[in-house]
Write an enzyme that holds these catalytic residues in place. Structure first.
Site, PDB file in Angstrom:
ATOM      1  N   SER A 411       0.842  -1.205   0.000  1.00  0.00           N
ATOM      2  CA  SER A 411       0.000   0.000   0.000  1.00  0.00           C
ATOM      3  C   SER A 411       0.868   1.243   0.000  1.00  0.00           C
ATOM      4  CB  SER A 411      -0.926  -0.005   1.215  1.00  0.00           C
ATOM      5  OG  SER A 411      -0.153  -0.044   2.382  1.00  0.00           O
ATOM      6  N   HIS A 432      -2.265  -3.393  -5.254  1.00  0.00           N
ATOM      7  CA  HIS A 432      -2.735  -2.910  -3.958  1.00  0.00           C
ATOM      8  C   HIS A 432      -4.180  -3.351  -3.764  1.00  0.00           C
ATOM      9  CE1 HIS A 432      -3.682   0.677  -1.113  1.00  0.00           C
ATOM     10  NE2 HIS A 432      -3.590  -0.465  -0.474  1.00  0.00           N
ATOM     11  N   GLU A 444      -5.705  -1.518  -7.068  1.00  0.00           N
ATOM     12  CA  GLU A 444      -4.788  -0.577  -7.718  1.00  0.00           C
ATOM     13  C   GLU A 444      -3.627  -1.376  -8.303  1.00  0.00           C
ATOM     14  OE1 GLU A 444      -4.939   3.705  -5.659  1.00  0.00           O
ATOM     15  OE2 GLU A 444      -3.986   2.203  -4.414  1.00  0.00           O
ATOM     16  N   ASN A 482      -4.976   5.566  -1.153  1.00  0.00           N
ATOM     17  CA  ASN A 482      -4.578   5.983   0.191  1.00  0.00           C
ATOM     18  C   ASN A 482      -4.417   7.495   0.308  1.00  0.00           C
ATOM     19  OD1 ASN A 482      -4.788   3.635   1.519  1.00  0.00           O
ATOM     20  ND2 ASN A 482      -2.628   3.046   1.308  1.00  0.00           N
TER      21      ASN A 482
END
Ligand SMILES: CCC/C=C/C(=O)SCCNC(=O)CCNC(=O)[C@H](O)C(C)(C)COP(=O)([O-])OP(=O)([O-])OC[C@H]1O[C@@H](n2cnc3c(N)ncnc32)[C@H](O)[C@@H]1OP(=O)([O-])[O-]
Length: 525
Positions: A411, A432, A444, A482
C-alpha cells in the site's frame, strides 16, 4: 437501430443498438414507427419485440444528464402504445431485460424468454425508480410482495424464477425469437383484455401495511444512506390505487429522485466504474492495443490476512493457487482461516459444500519457494518491509521461470526499488488490494518505471477476471486510494480530538452508507 422484419403475418421489431440495446431517443422513435407500421398493415396479425444479441438493458443512462430521456416518445409512451395495441405484442427475451427494457417487456401481452435470460429493475442503484409505469405494472403482474422485494433491491433474477413469479409465460432452450414468432402466430386474433397488465388487480393488497413496513426495514438495512429505495417503495404502494392515480404517484416520487444529487453521483459512479479499467500509458500503449497474458496458475507468498484474502479472490475465480510460507505453523494458520471463510460461505448458502470442495481442491501449499518453477504469477503479500520484500524478490527471480510475473501487494512501498532486486523489472508491478481482499472491489495496479505494457495489460485482465475494478496508478507515495483515504482518516482523527468516540464516528459513516466506519477499517488493516 430497430430492424423491421415481416414473417408470415408477424412483424418482428428487433432492437439493434450495441452494446446493450439501451433505449436511446432514436431507438424509441424507431420502435414507435415500427408499432405504427405494424398496426396499419392489414397483413400483420401480431408483433414480436426482441433485441439483437440481448433484449434491452433499459433507458440510455447518458440521457438522464442531457435530459433527452423525456423527449417524445418516452419509454412511458412506448409502454402505453404496446399495451393498448389491438394486435398481440409478444416480447422475445434473451440476455438482459432490465429497467426500461423490463418495463417494455411487461407492457407486452406475452413474454417468451430464453432459459439464461435475466430480469431486474436496477434503477434503484443509479438513484432513480422504474418511472415508465414499472412500479405500477409490476405489482399487478407479480403481486405486491415480489414487487416490494425486486424493485427496491434492484436484484436480477433468472428466467426460471421469472416464470415462477408470472413475469414470463414460457421459458425456452432454443431461439427465443423463433419461438415467439411461432407463438405470436398461434394467438393472433385472440382477445387481449386480460393480457393488459395495467388492467389487473394487485395480489397481496390485504397485507399491504406489513409488506411495506418489512420492505422499508430491509431497504434501510441493505441500502443504507440511499434515498431511492424508499421512493421506490412509496411508488409501488401507489399501485393499490387505480392505475392512472398510481402513475401520478410514480411520477411525483420519481421527480424527487430525478432532481436529487444522489442520482447524479450514482450515475457518475456507474460510468466511472466502467471507465476505470481502461488504461493507457505515456508511451501510447493502451487497453486497445496491448493484450494481456492469461494467468493459468499462481502463487501467493504470505498466509496472513492479505495473502489469504488474495488467494481466496483467485480461488473464487477458478485460478489454482499455491499458498507459500516460510514456516509450516503460519501456513497451517492461513489454510485454517481460508477453510473457515469458505465454511462460512457454505453455512450462509452462498455456495454449496460441493462448490466449496471444488474450490479448495485448487489450493496447494508450500513451505519455501523451491516448488515455484512452473507458475504464471507470484503475488508477494508479506508485511510492509522493503528489505524483506527485496530479499524475497531476488530469490523468486532466481527460482521462477523468466516469463513469470512477480507482483507485490503493497500500500506504500516503492515498486521500482523492489523491481531493482530482480533481472525482470518489466514483469514487476504493485497490486494494492484492500481489506478484505476477497471482497473489496478496488484493485490498484501500480506501474513502475520499467513495468512493461504487457504486464500492465495482464494485471488489468487478471483484476477483471477475479471480479475487481482494476485501476492503473503511478508509483508514488500512497498511490491514489490511500491519498484519498488519508484526508478521510485525518478528519476522523480530528473528530476524536474534538471529543467524539470512534464508535460514534463509525456509526455516522455507516449510516451515510459506507459498509464499515473508518476506525473499524483500521482495526482490520
Ligand atoms: C425513464 C425511466 C425509466 C427507466 C429507467 C432505466 O431503464 S435506467 C437503466 C436501467 N438499466 C441499468 O441500470 C442497466 C445498466 N447496465 C448494466 O447493468 C450492464 O451494462 C449489463 C448487465 C447490461 C451488461 O454488463 P456488461 O458487463 O456486459 O457490460 P458493461 O456494464 O461493461 O457495459 C458495456 C457498455 O455499455 C454501457 N452501458 C450499459 N448500460 C447502459 C445504459 N443503460 N445506458 C447507457 N450505457 C450503458 C456501459 O457504460 C459500457 O460502455 P463502454 O464502457 O463500453 O463505453
Amino acid at each position: 437501430m430497430v430492424d423491421y422484419i415481416t414473417r408470415d403475418g408477424v412483424a418482428l421489431l428487433q432492437v439493434n443498438n450495441p452494446p446493450v440495446n439501451a433505449l436511446s431517443h432514436n431507438v424509441r422513435a424507431e420502435i414507435k414507427n415500427g408499432l405504427d407500421e405494424a398496426g396499419q398493415d392489414k397483413q400483420i396479425k401480431a408483433i414480436v419485440i426482441s433485441g439483437k444479441r440481448s433484449f434491452i438493458a433499459g433507458a440510455d443512462i447518458t440521457e438522464f444528464k442531457s435530459g433527452s430521456y423525456s423527449e417524445w416518445p418516452t419509454i412511458i409512451d412506448l409502454c402505453d402504445l404496446i399495451e393498448s395495441s389491438g394486435k398481440p405484442v409478444v416480447a422475445a427475451i434473451k440476455g438482459f431485460a432490465l429497467g426500461g427494457g423490463h418495463e417494455i417487456a411487461i407492457s407486452c401481452h406475452y413474454r417468451i424468454a430464453h432459459e439464461k435470460s435475466k430480469f431486474g429493475f436496477p434503477e434503484v442503484d443509479i438513484g432513480i425508480l422504474p418511472a415508465a409505469g414499472g412500479t405500477q405494472r409490476f405489482p399487478r403482474l407479480v403481486g405486491l410482495e415480489a414487487a416490494l422485494d425486486l424493485i427496491p433491491s434492484g436484484r436480477h433474477i433468472g428466467a426460471a424464477q421469472a416464470f415462477k413469479l408470472g413475469i414470463v409465460d414460457k421459458v425456452v432452450r432454443g431461439d427465443a425469437v423463433e419461438e415467439a414468432v411461432k407463438f405470436a402466430k398461434s394467438i393472433a386474433g385472440e382477445p387481449l383484455v386480460d393480457r393488459r397488465t395495467s388492467q389487473r388487480p394487485v395480489m397481496g393488497a390485504e397485507n399491504a401495511v406489513s409488506l411495506r413496513d418489512a420492505a422499508v426495514k430491509l431497504a434501510m438495512k441493505k441500502k443504507k444512506g440511499m434515498i431511492a429505495p424508499i421512493h421506490c417503495i412509496k411508488a409501488v404502494m401507489g399501485s393499490l390505487l387505480p392505475f392512472e392515480q398510481g402513475m401520478e404517484i410514480e411520477a411525483s416520487e420519481g421527480f424527487m429522485l430525478f432532481t436529487s444529487g444522489q442520482m447524479g453521483a450514482l450515475q457518475y459512479a456507474f460510468f466511472a466504474q466502467r471507465a476505470a479499467p481502461k488504461w493507457s500509458l505515456p508511451c501510447g500503449a493502451s487497453f486497445k492495443t496491448v493484450k494481456g497474458r492469461p494467468i493459468r496458475n499462481a502463487a501467493v507468498i504470505g498466509a496472513g490476512t492479505m495473502g489469504t484474502g488474495i488467494a481466496m479472490a483467485m480461488l473464487n475465480a477458478g485460478i489454482p493457487v499455491t499458498l507459500v510460507e516460510q514456516d509450516r505453523k503460519f501456513l497451517d494458520k492461513g489454510v485454517s482461516l481460508l477453510k473457515l471463510l469458505y465454511a462460512g460461505s457454505v453455512s450462509l448458502r452462498k455456495i454449496t459444500q460441493d462448490q466449496c470442495d471444488a474450490i479448495l481442491s485448487k489450493l496447494n501449499t508450500a513451505v519455501g519457494y523451491k516448488s515455484l518453477t512452473n507458475v504464471d504469477l507470484v503475488i508477494e503479500a508479506v508485511y510492509e518491509n522493503m528489505a524483506l520484500k527485496k530479499q524475497i524478490f531476488a530469490e523468486l527471480d532466481r527460482i521462477c521461470p523468466p516469463e513469470t510475473f512477480l507482483w507485490t501487494n503493497t500500500s506504500a512501498l516503492d515498486i521500482d526499488e523492489i523491481a531493482s532486486a530482480t533481472r525482470r523489472p518489466d514483469k514487476v508491478l504493485g497490486t494494492h488490494f484492500f481489506v478484505p481482499a476477497y471482497h473489496m472491489k478496488l484493485l490498484e495496479n501500480v506501474r513502475g518505471k520499467l513495468t512493461s505494457a504487457e504486464t500492465v495489460a495482464s494485471a488489468q485482465m487478471f483484476g477483471t477476471r477475479i471480479g475487481k475494478i482494476p485501476v492503473v496508478v503511478g508509483n508514488c507515495h500512497g498511490f491514489v486510494g490511500n491519498r484519498m483515504l488519508h484526508k478521510y482518516a485525518h478528519e476522523s482523527d480530528f473528530l476524536i480530538e474534538e471529543g467524539c468516540w470512534p464508535e460514534d464516528v463509525d456509526m455516522v459513516a455507516e449510516n451515510f452508507g459506507l459498509p464499515l466506519g473508518p476506525f473499524k477499517v483500521r482495526d482490520l488493516s
